[in-house]
Design a protein around this motif. Structure first.
Motif, PDB file in Angstrom:
ATOM      1  N   ASN A  39     -34.592 -35.466 -28.604  1.00  0.00           N
ATOM      2  CA  ASN A  39     -35.233 -35.821 -27.331  1.00  0.00           C
ATOM      3  C   ASN A  39     -36.728 -36.086 -27.471  1.00  0.00           C
ATOM      4  N   SER A  40     -37.193 -36.389 -28.669  1.00  0.00           N
ATOM      5  CA  SER A  40     -38.594 -36.766 -28.851  1.00  0.00           C
ATOM      6  C   SER A  40     -38.789 -38.228 -28.432  1.00  0.00           C
ATOM      7  N   ARG A  41     -40.003 -38.519 -27.950  1.00  0.00           N
ATOM      8  CA  ARG A  41     -40.344 -39.878 -27.551  1.00  0.00           C
ATOM      9  C   ARG A  41     -41.539 -40.349 -28.362  1.00  0.00           C
ATOM     10  N   VAL A  42     -41.632 -41.644 -28.543  1.00  0.00           N
ATOM     11  CA  VAL A  42     -42.689 -42.212 -29.376  1.00  0.00           C
ATOM     12  C   VAL A  42     -44.032 -42.032 -28.687  1.00  0.00           C
ATOM     13  N   ALA A  43     -44.987 -41.500 -29.404  1.00  0.00           N
ATOM     14  CA  ALA A  43     -46.321 -41.281 -28.847  1.00  0.00           C
ATOM     15  C   ALA A  43     -46.961 -42.600 -28.438  1.00  0.00           C
ATOM     16  N   GLY A  44     -47.590 -42.582 -27.267  1.00  0.00           N
ATOM     17  CA  GLY A  44     -48.246 -43.774 -26.748  1.00  0.00           C
ATOM     18  C   GLY A  44     -47.385 -44.641 -25.862  1.00  0.00           C
ATOM     19  N   SER A  45     -46.102 -44.292 -25.687  1.00  0.00           N
ATOM     20  CA  SER A  45     -45.197 -45.127 -24.894  1.00  0.00           C
ATOM     21  C   SER A  45     -44.908 -44.578 -23.503  1.00  0.00           C
ATOM     22  N   PHE A  46     -45.365 -43.363 -23.182  1.00  0.00           N
ATOM     23  CA  PHE A  46     -44.989 -42.766 -21.906  1.00  0.00           C
ATOM     24  C   PHE A  46     -46.074 -41.883 -21.306  1.00  0.00           C
ATOM     25  N   GLU A  47     -47.151 -41.616 -22.019  1.00  0.00           N
ATOM     26  CA  GLU A  47     -48.134 -40.626 -21.572  1.00  0.00           C
ATOM     27  C   GLU A  47     -48.783 -40.982 -20.243  1.00  0.00           C
ATOM     28  N   ASP A  48     -49.001 -42.262 -19.986  1.00  0.00           N
ATOM     29  CA  ASP A  48     -49.664 -42.651 -18.739  1.00  0.00           C
ATOM     30  C   ASP A  48     -48.846 -42.245 -17.517  1.00  0.00           C
ATOM     31  N   ARG A 155     -43.083 -35.320 -28.939  1.00  0.00           N
ATOM     32  CA  ARG A 155     -43.502 -36.658 -29.343  1.00  0.00           C
ATOM     33  C   ARG A 155     -43.315 -36.838 -30.846  1.00  0.00           C
ATOM     34  N   CYS A 156     -43.155 -38.082 -31.239  1.00  0.00           N
ATOM     35  CA  CYS A 156     -43.097 -38.435 -32.646  1.00  0.00           C
ATOM     36  C   CYS A 156     -43.884 -39.723 -32.858  1.00  0.00           C
ATOM     37  N   VAL A 157     -44.268 -39.975 -34.087  1.00  0.00           N
ATOM     38  CA  VAL A 157     -45.059 -41.158 -34.433  1.00  0.00           C
ATOM     39  C   VAL A 157     -44.362 -41.920 -35.556  1.00  0.00           C
ATOM     40  N   PRO A 158     -44.431 -43.241 -35.558  1.00  0.00           N
ATOM     41  CA  PRO A 158     -43.832 -44.015 -36.656  1.00  0.00           C
ATOM     42  C   PRO A 158     -44.582 -43.766 -37.966  1.00  0.00           C
ATOM     43  N   ILE A 159     -43.844 -43.732 -39.067  1.00  0.00           N
ATOM     44  CA  ILE A 159     -44.432 -43.538 -40.389  1.00  0.00           C
ATOM     45  C   ILE A 159     -43.810 -44.528 -41.355  1.00  0.00           C
ATOM     46  N   GLU A 160     -44.476 -44.704 -42.476  1.00  0.00           N
ATOM     47  CA  GLU A 160     -43.955 -45.548 -43.545  1.00  0.00           C
ATOM     48  C   GLU A 160     -43.064 -44.710 -44.454  1.00  0.00           C
ATOM     49  N   PRO A 161     -41.882 -45.199 -44.801  1.00  0.00           N
ATOM     50  CA  PRO A 161     -41.012 -44.441 -45.712  1.00  0.00           C
ATOM     51  C   PRO A 161     -41.695 -44.192 -47.050  1.00  0.00           C
ATOM     52  N   THR A 162     -41.413 -43.044 -47.621  1.00  0.00           N
ATOM     53  CA  THR A 162     -41.949 -42.674 -48.924  1.00  0.00           C
ATOM     54  C   THR A 162     -40.804 -42.477 -49.920  1.00  0.00           C
ATOM     55  N   ALA A 163     -41.159 -42.206 -51.165  1.00  0.00           N
ATOM     56  CA  ALA A 163     -40.131 -41.995 -52.182  1.00  0.00           C
ATOM     57  C   ALA A 163     -39.323 -40.741 -51.880  1.00  0.00           C
ATOM     58  N   GLU A 164     -39.983 -39.709 -51.339  1.00  0.00           N
ATOM     59  CA  GLU A 164     -39.265 -38.477 -51.005  1.00  0.00           C
ATOM     60  C   GLU A 164     -38.411 -38.638 -49.753  1.00  0.00           C
ATOM     61  N   ARG A 165     -38.846 -39.515 -48.858  1.00  0.00           N
ATOM     62  CA  ARG A 165     -38.126 -39.719 -47.592  1.00  0.00           C
ATOM     63  C   ARG A 165     -37.931 -41.215 -47.381  1.00  0.00           C
ATOM     64  N   PRO A 166     -37.020 -41.835 -48.099  1.00  0.00           N
ATOM     65  CA  PRO A 166     -36.899 -43.301 -48.039  1.00  0.00           C
ATOM     66  C   PRO A 166     -36.368 -43.823 -46.718  1.00  0.00           C
ATOM     67  N   LYS A 167     -35.638 -42.994 -45.952  1.00  0.00           N
ATOM     68  CA  LYS A 167     -35.064 -43.449 -44.693  1.00  0.00           C
ATOM     69  C   LYS A 167     -35.806 -42.941 -43.466  1.00  0.00           C
ATOM     70  N   ALA A 168     -36.854 -42.193 -43.656  1.00  0.00           N
ATOM     71  CA  ALA A 168     -37.593 -41.627 -42.529  1.00  0.00           C
ATOM     72  C   ALA A 168     -38.386 -42.715 -41.816  1.00  0.00           C
ATOM     73  N   LYS A 169     -38.295 -42.741 -40.504  1.00  0.00           N
ATOM     74  CA  LYS A 169     -39.031 -43.711 -39.689  1.00  0.00           C
ATOM     75  C   LYS A 169     -40.047 -43.050 -38.759  1.00  0.00           C
ATOM     76  N   TYR A 170     -39.825 -41.774 -38.402  1.00  0.00           N
ATOM     77  CA  TYR A 170     -40.701 -41.091 -37.467  1.00  0.00           C
ATOM     78  C   TYR A 170     -41.029 -39.695 -37.990  1.00  0.00           C
ATOM     79  N   GLU A 171     -42.122 -39.147 -37.492  1.00  0.00           N
ATOM     80  CA  GLU A 171     -42.530 -37.800 -37.836  1.00  0.00           C
ATOM     81  C   GLU A 171     -43.032 -37.105 -36.574  1.00  0.00           C
ATOM     82  N   GLN A 172     -42.760 -35.811 -36.468  1.00  0.00           N
ATOM     83  CA  GLN A 172     -43.123 -35.065 -35.273  1.00  0.00           C
ATOM     84  C   GLN A 172     -44.635 -34.902 -35.173  1.00  0.00           C
ATOM     85  N   THR A 173     -45.148 -34.998 -33.940  1.00  0.00           N
ATOM     86  CA  THR A 173     -46.555 -34.733 -33.671  1.00  0.00           C
ATOM     87  C   THR A 173     -46.650 -33.743 -32.520  1.00  0.00           C
ATOM     88  N   SER A 174     -47.825 -33.532 -31.975  1.00  0.00           N
ATOM     89  CA  SER A 174     -47.995 -32.512 -30.939  1.00  0.00           C
ATOM     90  C   SER A 174     -47.254 -32.891 -29.661  1.00  0.00           C
TER      91      SER A 174
END
Length: 278
Positions: A39-48, A155-174
């Protein structure tokens, strides 16, 4: 008309089933290794639309009301025990409040007052400002959310996949927070702290407005319902295409022309001037 109603009803049932579908943890390993909560939402898309614009002194009143509930919780429990009955739902919520929850609420209220209602501290910041342990902060936030005093959105934020997490698209934020004092808890406050009741005509006018809005929502098209109610972009795109196909199919079933609209045996534009009894 009957076919259209059945189609709309079927679409609403499908939409409700998608919204209420629970996300169960299967116990399998996470293939993306991304630490993103459900149930996380992308940061910057709903705060207003999420943050409140608090009136002057409103945050202080919320904190004072919470302090008063903390003092009244034992009295509420004793009264129910003396009357030999179980606690009501509202009374049970009052008994949940703790000193740690009030301390956390005070810090969040200070942020709301000084940051124009935009409250999104990290747990580490709350721990440092309150002097509480991380587990205590988590319990305090959960208590305030259960009581209805605090609204929380992960909230979560988009991230670039890394070698350790090749399929990761988002990461949790505050998380983001907003505060209010629910009406069902007002009855436990002293009379001097309760708001002045609204006039009956104002209450009736508000009830009529809510009823009118509910009636208008019943007549929404499937595409309007999807656009307004579905938050997930991918799911909304799929349901919009389905709704468009359904509307196109239904519009072709009763496409009878309006014969009077193109009557050419008289001068004039439209019905006026074309028929003597128009």
């Amino acid at each position: 008309m009957a076919v259209t109603s059945i189609a709309n009803a079927s679409f609403m049932v499908l939409e409700r089933a998608v919204q209420q579908r629970a996300r169960a943890r299967s116990g399998a390993p996470n293939p993306t290794r991304a630490k993103v909560h459900p149930n996380s939402r992308v940061a910057g898309s709903f705060e207003d639309d999420f943050f409140y614009s608090y009136a002057k002194g409103e945050t202080d009143r919320i904190v004072k009301n919470a302090d008063e509930l903390l003092e009244q919780k034992n009295a509420v429990r004793r009264l129910a025990r003396a009357e030999g009955r179980e606690l009501t739902e509202a009374e049970r919520l009052v008994t949940l409040i703790t000193p740690a929850a009030v301390r956390v609420l005070k810090k969040l209220a200070t942020l709301a007052r000084t940051c124009a209602g935009k409250v999104f501290p990290t747990w580490k910041w709350i721990e440092e400002k309150t002097g509480l342990a991380r587990a205590t902060v988590g319990r305090a936030l959960a208590i305030l959310a259960t009581m209805g005093i605090l609204d929380k959105q992960r909230r979560c934020v988009p991230i670039e996949p890394t070698a350790e997490r090749p399929k990761a698209k988002y990461e949790q934020t505050s998380n983001v927070y907003r505060m209010r004092f629910p009406n069902r808890l007002v009855q436990f406050l002293p009379m001097r702290m309760r708001p002045v009741p609204l006039p009956e005509d104002v209450v009736q006018r508000e009830a009529d407005r809510v009823e009118d809005i509910a009636a208008m929502r019943l007549w929404r098209s499937p595409r309007q319902a999807v656009t307004e109610d579905i938050e997930d972009a991918g799911l909304r795109r799929v349901l919009l295409s389905l709704a468009a196909a359904m509307e196109k199919k239904e519009s072709q079933k009763n496409g009878q022309p309006l014969l009077d609209s193109y009557s050419l045996y008289a001068d004039g534009v439209g019905l006026v001037g074309q028929r003597f009894d128009a």
